[in-house]
Design an enzyme around this catalytic site. Structure first.
Site, PDB file in Angstrom:
ATOM      1  N   GLN A  98      38.965  33.405  41.725  1.00  0.00           N
ATOM      2  CA  GLN A  98      40.445  32.895  41.892  1.00  0.00           C
ATOM      3  C   GLN A  98      40.228  31.450  42.604  1.00  0.00           C
ATOM      4  O   GLN A  98      39.501  31.195  43.494  1.00  0.00           O
ATOM      5  CB  GLN A  98      41.287  33.780  42.724  1.00  0.00           C
ATOM      6  CG  GLN A  98      40.789  34.155  44.139  1.00  0.00           C
ATOM      7  CD  GLN A  98      41.558  35.002  44.694  1.00  0.00           C
ATOM      8  OE1 GLN A  98      42.367  34.844  45.940  1.00  0.00           O
ATOM      9  NE2 GLN A  98      41.972  36.470  44.131  1.00  0.00           N
ATOM     10  N   HIS A 100      43.526  28.569  44.650  1.00  0.00           N
ATOM     11  CA  HIS A 100      44.969  28.506  44.759  1.00  0.00           C
ATOM     12  C   HIS A 100      45.446  26.954  44.628  1.00  0.00           C
ATOM     13  O   HIS A 100      44.701  26.169  45.088  1.00  0.00           O
ATOM     14  CB  HIS A 100      45.212  29.170  46.140  1.00  0.00           C
ATOM     15  CG  HIS A 100      44.805  30.491  46.485  1.00  0.00           C
ATOM     16  ND1 HIS A 100      45.131  31.633  45.882  1.00  0.00           N
ATOM     17  CD2 HIS A 100      43.632  30.765  47.287  1.00  0.00           C
ATOM     18  CE1 HIS A 100      44.365  32.585  46.382  1.00  0.00           C
ATOM     19  NE2 HIS A 100      43.421  32.112  47.196  1.00  0.00           N
ATOM     20  N   GLU A 135      43.580  29.450  52.832  1.00  0.00           N
ATOM     21  CA  GLU A 135      43.106  30.670  53.575  1.00  0.00           C
ATOM     22  C   GLU A 135      42.065  30.290  54.391  1.00  0.00           C
ATOM     23  O   GLU A 135      41.272  29.598  53.940  1.00  0.00           O
ATOM     24  CB  GLU A 135      43.329  31.884  52.626  1.00  0.00           C
ATOM     25  CG  GLU A 135      42.403  31.902  51.456  1.00  0.00           C
ATOM     26  CD  GLU A 135      42.562  32.846  50.456  1.00  0.00           C
ATOM     27  OE1 GLU A 135      43.594  33.019  50.294  1.00  0.00           O
ATOM     28  OE2 GLU A 135      41.425  33.025  49.613  1.00  0.00           O
ATOM     29  N   HIS A 264      36.741  30.739  44.488  1.00  0.00           N
ATOM     30  CA  HIS A 264      36.076  31.805  45.422  1.00  0.00           C
ATOM     31  C   HIS A 264      36.348  33.555  44.817  1.00  0.00           C
ATOM     32  O   HIS A 264      37.193  33.589  44.244  1.00  0.00           O
ATOM     33  CB  HIS A 264      36.585  31.893  46.831  1.00  0.00           C
ATOM     34  CG  HIS A 264      38.060  31.978  47.013  1.00  0.00           C
ATOM     35  ND1 HIS A 264      38.883  30.902  46.934  1.00  0.00           N
ATOM     36  CD2 HIS A 264      38.846  32.767  47.338  1.00  0.00           C
ATOM     37  CE1 HIS A 264      40.295  31.150  47.068  1.00  0.00           C
ATOM     38  NE2 HIS A 264      40.242  32.650  47.346  1.00  0.00           N
ATOM     39  N   ARG A 283      43.756  33.365  38.454  1.00  0.00           N
ATOM     40  CA  ARG A 283      42.614  33.938  38.520  1.00  0.00           C
ATOM     41  C   ARG A 283      41.739  33.680  37.254  1.00  0.00           C
ATOM     42  O   ARG A 283      42.276  33.210  36.267  1.00  0.00           O
ATOM     43  CB  ARG A 283      42.845  35.512  38.238  1.00  0.00           C
ATOM     44  CG  ARG A 283      43.526  36.156  39.398  1.00  0.00           C
ATOM     45  CD  ARG A 283      43.653  37.634  39.345  1.00  0.00           C
ATOM     46  NE  ARG A 283      44.476  37.963  40.445  1.00  0.00           N
ATOM     47  CZ  ARG A 283      45.814  37.911  40.457  1.00  0.00           C
ATOM     48  NH1 ARG A 283      46.567  37.553  39.171  1.00  0.00           N
ATOM     49  NH2 ARG A 283      46.560  38.505  41.403  1.00  0.00           N
TER      50      ARG A 283
HETATM   51 ZN   LIG Z   1      42.066  33.891  47.730  1.00  0.00          ZN
END
Ligand SMILES: [Zn+2]
Length: 414
Positions: A98, A100, A135, A264, A283
């Site tokens: 995935q 972001h 993140e 990642h 994804r």
């Molecule tokens: Zn992630």
């Protein structure tokens, strides 16, 4: 400040021991437990537990008193939302491949899907939130992940070591252009291969990985991961794409920051994760969930090289901070060794400053929190607390002679 009760997300990739053990429940748990969520995400907010056992949702508490709970600064900047979510991740099996979106991509994608009338909770919705989702993941146990694209020249060496005749043309193309562009071309080719082509290509790649592992080749760890992914997700283009990614092993306390566009897949282990309060996930494979390759390709960052591993910066005794460019959050860690002097404020206690909201979770030993107006709270292992902005400065210190460790989430704008 209040004790928190947090939701556990039961995703199939979760561990049946890590979260149950942390929370002091019987092990193994009857079902996989993947993530413990600490925050005010509308999907599963934490609950504030009063001294009498009464509970109120943190989301409701924030909405009812945004100034008191978030503070003026945080309230204005994040439009009344708690900007971060802290999780304990417990991965028994690999997660999806995935990335972001950036803030701009998220705003644009959200707007586009709103106009197209895709319901916000639809399984094929890519952008349920208009905001970015940076993140940071910090290992609690040895933590395994694929993250970012490996230096292209190094990937040429890996493909050379595997020496799969069917991949020779691809390897030569990357060798001729070992850059972001070469990687973009190769990744795009692989992730868009028709199933029939994948079904022909993957078996010789997996055979080459078996050979390489048997010969103890220098990419044995990478090859073992490819084999594991190939077994779990037969025929998945993500298995091939994983050949291009950095294979990381984080030791406890080590962290990686995943900026927008970073590809990642977490593989195995437990970690504390802090992220912006958003659910925007694109994804590319290795999952039964919704995959949107064209949209993933729009947001992916193809820059390559080693992922920087952070060990945090000790800013004062007992307090280590993991710095990132994200304004939504900051993660810090508090550690007290065994036999720390107990109860003496200057020796063991750390001020938890800040004019914004904070969440702390005790992951080892026990700690005591106290505020200036005499409020006190003890956190044993697995327990967490919410400190609203209106509490002002608090202190935290070990509650006994045993070693103690705490993670703290705050917003990132100090
Ligand atoms: Zn992630």
């Amino acid at each position: 400040m209040d004790l928190l009760r947090n939701a556990v997300r039961p995703y199939a990739w979760g561990s049946r021991t890590v979260i149950a053990d942390l929370l002091g429940r019987p092990v193994p748990a009857p079902h996989p437990e993947a993530e413990l969520w600490m925050g005010a995400h509308p999907g599963d907010p934490s609950w504030l537990v009063g001294p009498d056992g009464s509970e109120v949702s943190l989301l409701e508490a924030v909405n009812a008193d945004p100034v008191g709970q978030l503070g003026e600064g945080c309230l204005g900047r994040w439009r009344g939302r708690l900007p971060f979510l802290m999780k304990v991740l417990a991965a028994e099996e690999p997660l999806s491949l995935q990335a972001h979106p950036s803030a701009e991509q998220a705003a644009e994608g959200f707007e586009r899907e709103e106009r197209a009338g895709v319901p916000r909770d639809a399984p094929n919705r890519n952008y349920p939130d208009p905001t970015a989702k940076p993140e940071l993941v910090c290992a609690l146990s040895e933590f395994h992940a694929l993250a970012g694209f490996r230096e292209a020249a190094r990937t040429v060496e890996l493909l050379g070591a595997l020496d799969v005749p069917e991949l020779r043309g691809h390897a030569q193309l990357l060798a001729a252009d070992p850059t972001e562009n070469g990687l973009r071309f190769l990744f795009t080719t692989w992730i868009t291969l028709p199933q029939t082509a994948l079904d022909e290509l993957l078996p010789p790649v997996l055979d080459a990985c078996v050979r390489h592992v048997r010969e103890h080749g220098e990419f044995a760890l990478e090859c073992r991961t490819i084999l594991e992914l190939g077994e779990r997700h037969p025929g998945d283009a993500g298995v091939l794409c994983a050949l291009l990614m950095n294979r990381l092993v984080l030791q406890p306390g080590e962290a990686i920051y995943l900026p927008a566009g970073n590809l990642h897949a977490y593989l195995q282990g437990s970690a504390v994760e802090i992220l912006a309060n958003s659910d925007n996930i694109l994804r590319g494979g290795l999952t039964p969930k919704h995959v949107d390759v064209p949209e993933l390709l729009r947001v992916l960052d193809f820059s390559c090289g080693d992922m920087p591993v952070q060990r945090g910066e000790q800013v004062q005794p007992h307090l280590t901070v993991y710095r990132t460019p994200a304004a939504e959050f900051e993660l810090s860690r508090l550690d007290w060794p065994a036999n720390a002097p107990n109860g003496a404020v200057p020796l063991g206690d750390v001020p938890l400053g800040g004019d914004g909201p904070q969440i702390v979770i005790c992951v080892e030993g026990a700690v005591r929190l106290h505020t200036h107006d005499g409020d006190e709270l003890r956190l044993d292992r697995g327990e967490s607390a919410w400190l609203p902005a209106c509490d002002g400065k608090a202190h935290i210190g070990p509650a006994g002679p045993a070693p103690a460790r705490v993670f703290r989430a705050t917003s990132g704008e100090h």
